[in-house]
Scaffold this motif. Structure first.
Motif, PDB file in Angstrom:
ATOM      1  N   ALA A  98      59.233   4.379  -9.063  1.00 31.14           N
ATOM      2  CA  ALA A  98      60.077   3.261  -9.516  1.00 31.14           C
ATOM      3  C   ALA A  98      59.581   2.744 -10.867  1.00 31.14           C
ATOM      4  N   LEU A  99      58.256   2.658 -11.020  1.00 33.81           N
ATOM      5  CA  LEU A  99      57.703   2.225 -12.312  1.00 33.81           C
ATOM      6  C   LEU A  99      58.047   3.235 -13.400  1.00 33.81           C
ATOM      7  N   ALA A 100      57.864   4.517 -13.089  1.00 31.21           N
ATOM      8  CA  ALA A 100      58.130   5.564 -14.085  1.00 31.21           C
ATOM      9  C   ALA A 100      59.589   5.516 -14.548  1.00 31.21           C
ATOM     10  N   ALA A 101      60.493   5.242 -13.608  1.00 32.15           N
ATOM     11  CA  ALA A 101      61.927   5.215 -13.938  1.00 32.15           C
ATOM     12  C   ALA A 101      62.245   4.158 -14.994  1.00 32.15           C
ATOM     13  N   VAL A 102      61.549   3.007 -14.938  1.00 32.03           N
ATOM     14  CA  VAL A 102      61.833   1.950 -15.916  1.00 32.03           C
ATOM     15  C   VAL A 102      60.889   2.009 -17.125  1.00 32.03           C
ATOM     16  N   ALA A 103      59.646   2.409 -16.884  1.00 34.50           N
ATOM     17  CA  ALA A 103      58.659   2.374 -17.969  1.00 34.50           C
ATOM     18  C   ALA A 103      58.846   3.505 -18.973  1.00 34.50           C
ATOM     19  N   PHE A 104      59.475   4.599 -18.535  1.00 28.74           N
ATOM     20  CA  PHE A 104      59.687   5.714 -19.462  1.00 28.74           C
ATOM     21  C   PHE A 104      61.151   5.804 -19.907  1.00 28.74           C
ATOM     22  N   ALA A 105      61.874   4.723 -19.670  1.00 26.02           N
ATOM     23  CA  ALA A 105      63.287   4.693 -20.054  1.00 26.02           C
ATOM     24  C   ALA A 105      63.448   4.530 -21.566  1.00 26.02           C
ATOM     25  N   SER A 106      62.452   3.941 -22.216  1.00 29.51           N
ATOM     26  CA  SER A 106      62.506   3.770 -23.670  1.00 29.51           C
ATOM     27  C   SER A 106      61.094   3.772 -24.234  1.00 29.51           C
ATOM     28  N   GLU A 107      61.006   3.990 -25.539  1.00 25.67           N
ATOM     29  CA  GLU A 107      59.703   4.003 -26.212  1.00 25.67           C
ATOM     30  C   GLU A 107      59.032   2.635 -26.126  1.00 25.67           C
ATOM     31  N   ASP A 108      59.823   1.579 -26.262  1.00 22.87           N
ATOM     32  CA  ASP A 108      59.272   0.213 -26.175  1.00 22.87           C
ATOM     33  C   ASP A 108      58.685  -0.052 -24.786  1.00 22.87           C
ATOM     34  N   ALA A 109      59.415   0.379 -23.753  1.00 20.89           N
ATOM     35  CA  ALA A 109      58.957   0.157 -22.379  1.00 20.89           C
ATOM     36  C   ALA A 109      57.658   0.932 -22.132  1.00 20.89           C
ATOM     37  N   ARG A 110      57.594   2.169 -22.640  1.00 23.78           N
ATOM     38  CA  ARG A 110      56.378   2.966 -22.460  1.00 23.78           C
ATOM     39  C   ARG A 110      55.189   2.303 -23.162  1.00 23.78           C
ATOM     40  N   ARG A 111      55.441   1.783 -24.361  1.00 24.69           N
ATOM     41  CA  ARG A 111      54.361   1.099 -25.102  1.00 24.69           C
ATOM     42  C   ARG A 111      53.889  -0.146 -24.346  1.00 24.69           C
ATOM     43  N   ASP A 112      54.847  -0.870 -23.740  1.00 28.41           N
ATOM     44  CA  ASP A 112      54.482  -2.053 -22.949  1.00 28.41           C
ATOM     45  C   ASP A 112      53.622  -1.657 -21.744  1.00 28.41           C
ATOM     46  N   LEU A 113      53.996  -0.550 -21.101  1.00 28.35           N
ATOM     47  CA  LEU A 113      53.215  -0.037 -19.960  1.00 28.35           C
ATOM     48  C   LEU A 113      51.781   0.245 -20.409  1.00 28.35           C
ATOM     49  N   GLU A 114      51.641   0.951 -21.519  1.00 28.79           N
ATOM     50  CA  GLU A 114      50.308   1.322 -22.016  1.00 28.79           C
ATOM     51  C   GLU A 114      49.512   0.092 -22.454  1.00 28.79           C
ATOM     52  N   ALA A 115      50.206  -0.899 -23.025  1.00 25.83           N
ATOM     53  CA  ALA A 115      49.525  -2.122 -23.480  1.00 25.83           C
ATOM     54  C   ALA A 115      48.934  -2.891 -22.293  1.00 25.83           C
ATOM     55  N   ILE A 116      49.532  -2.719 -21.111  1.00 22.68           N
ATOM     56  CA  ILE A 116      49.024  -3.382 -19.905  1.00 22.68           C
ATOM     57  C   ILE A 116      47.934  -2.535 -19.241  1.00 22.68           C
ATOM     58  N   THR A 117      48.214  -1.244 -19.065  1.00 21.99           N
ATOM     59  CA  THR A 117      47.289  -0.416 -18.265  1.00 21.99           C
ATOM     60  C   THR A 117      46.076   0.071 -19.049  1.00 21.99           C
ATOM     61  N   HIS A 118      46.247   0.448 -20.315  1.00 21.31           N
ATOM     62  CA  HIS A 118      45.118   1.038 -21.051  1.00 21.31           C
ATOM     63  C   HIS A 118      43.914   0.100 -21.185  1.00 21.31           C
ATOM     64  N   PRO A 119      44.117  -1.183 -21.552  1.00 17.73           N
ATOM     65  CA  PRO A 119      42.948  -2.071 -21.625  1.00 17.73           C
ATOM     66  C   PRO A 119      42.243  -2.232 -20.268  1.00 17.73           C
ATOM     67  N   ALA A 120      43.035  -2.289 -19.192  1.00 17.14           N
ATOM     68  CA  ALA A 120      42.451  -2.441 -17.849  1.00 17.14           C
ATOM     69  C   ALA A 120      41.645  -1.198 -17.483  1.00 17.14           C
ATOM     70  N   ILE A 121      42.191  -0.032 -17.800  1.00 17.77           N
ATOM     71  CA  ILE A 121      41.490   1.234 -17.522  1.00 17.77           C
ATOM     72  C   ILE A 121      40.215   1.306 -18.365  1.00 17.77           C
ATOM     73  N   GLY A 122      40.330   0.948 -19.641  1.00 18.93           N
ATOM     74  CA  GLY A 122      39.167   0.984 -20.541  1.00 18.93           C
ATOM     75  C   GLY A 122      38.058   0.061 -20.088  1.00 18.93           C
ATOM     76  N   ALA A 123      38.430  -1.144 -19.635  1.00 24.28           N
ATOM     77  CA  ALA A 123      37.428  -2.123 -19.189  1.00 24.28           C
ATOM     78  C   ALA A 123      36.708  -1.639 -17.933  1.00 24.28           C
ATOM     79  N   GLU A 124      37.459  -1.056 -16.998  1.00 23.81           N
ATOM     80  CA  GLU A 124      36.843  -0.549 -15.767  1.00 23.81           C
ATOM     81  C   GLU A 124      35.951   0.653 -16.065  1.00 23.81           C
ATOM     82  N   PHE A 125      36.391   1.507 -16.984  1.00 24.49           N
ATOM     83  CA  PHE A 125      35.583   2.657 -17.393  1.00 24.49           C
ATOM     84  C   PHE A 125      34.245   2.184 -17.977  1.00 24.49           C
ATOM     85  N   LEU A 126      34.297   1.220 -18.880  1.00 30.81           N
ATOM     86  CA  LEU A 126      33.072   0.709 -19.511  1.00 30.81           C
ATOM     87  C   LEU A 126      32.162   0.033 -18.476  1.00 30.81           C
ATOM     88  N   ARG A 127      32.782  -0.631 -17.491  1.00 26.84           N
ATOM     89  CA  ARG A 127      31.993  -1.271 -16.429  1.00 26.84           C
ATOM     90  C   ARG A 127      31.220  -0.212 -15.643  1.00 26.84           C
TER      91      ARG A 127
END
Length: 200
Positions: free
Chosen positions: A66-95
């Motif tokens: 369901a997330l993929a259906a909306v998050a990959f519907a446009s370039e803007d939506a994909r960028r918004d997805l990455e802006a939310i998930t990438h920092p969280a992933i990066g912070a957990e990785f560094l931890r």
């Protein structure tokens, strides 16, 4: 920091487990990506705020299709997805990196290392390979439809692209003993490099 990668069905997870058994601290990029969007995590709340409650399953967990259906519907939506998930992933990785003992050999298990061009600097990169027919056989044994398996493999980087990043190439077309011998040799080399790089 050592990068570990390989195409689907190549046996990267097996190599990761072997390295962990020898004393490596393995940080699994896929596991982190799942952890940061579990119920109660800030990233999941942000995703719901951006993409709506329709991305949640009835039990409150993330409904990935369901997330993929909306998050990959446009370039803007994909960028918004990455802006939310990438920092969280990066912070957990560094931890997790910070939690590793200072003398540990840390292995970053990243399936799409060649595709993502992550900004990490690796002291070495291990690439796990296996012939296409072997990979398809393994995926079929996992219940993956052959056409779906071929499609997934085609979407990933080629062996040649991964090899360009490789410090070590592991041939996983043989039996476990053949694989263990290669991992042993790589582990000895990683230990030697770690000793050489150690202060004092």
């Amino acid at each position: 920091m050592v990068g570990l990668t390989g195409g689907i069905g190549a046996g990267k997870s097996t190599v990761a487990a072997m390295l962990a058994a020898r004393g490596a601290v393995v940080i699994d990029a896929d596991r982190i990506a799942r952890q940061v969007v579990e119920p109660g995590e800030p990233a999941l709340a942000q995703l719901v705020e951006r993409f709506g409650p329709g991305i949640l399953a009835p039990d409150g967990t993330l409904d990935r299709p369901a997330l993929a259906a909306v998050a990959f519907a446009s370039e803007d939506a994909r960028r918004d997805l990455e802006a939310i998930t990438h920092p969280a992933i990066g912070a957990e990785f560094l931890r997790q990196v910070a939690e590793a003992p200072p003398d540990a050999i840390v292995v970053h298990d990243v399936p799409l290392l060649a595709e993502s061009r992550r900004g990490f600097e690796y002291a070495a990169v291990i690439v796990v390979e296996a012939p296409l027919d072997v990979r398809l056989e393994r995926l079929a044994a996992r219940g993956v439809d052959p056409d779906d398996a071929r499609r997934r493999i085609a979407m990933q980087a080629s062996d040649e692209e991964r090899r360009r990043l490789a410090t070590f190439v592991v041939d996983n077309s043989g039996d476990l003993a053949h694989l263990e011998a290669q991992v042993d040799a790589i582990w000895r080399e990683l230990q030697a490099r770690a000793r050489a790089a150690a202060p004092g």
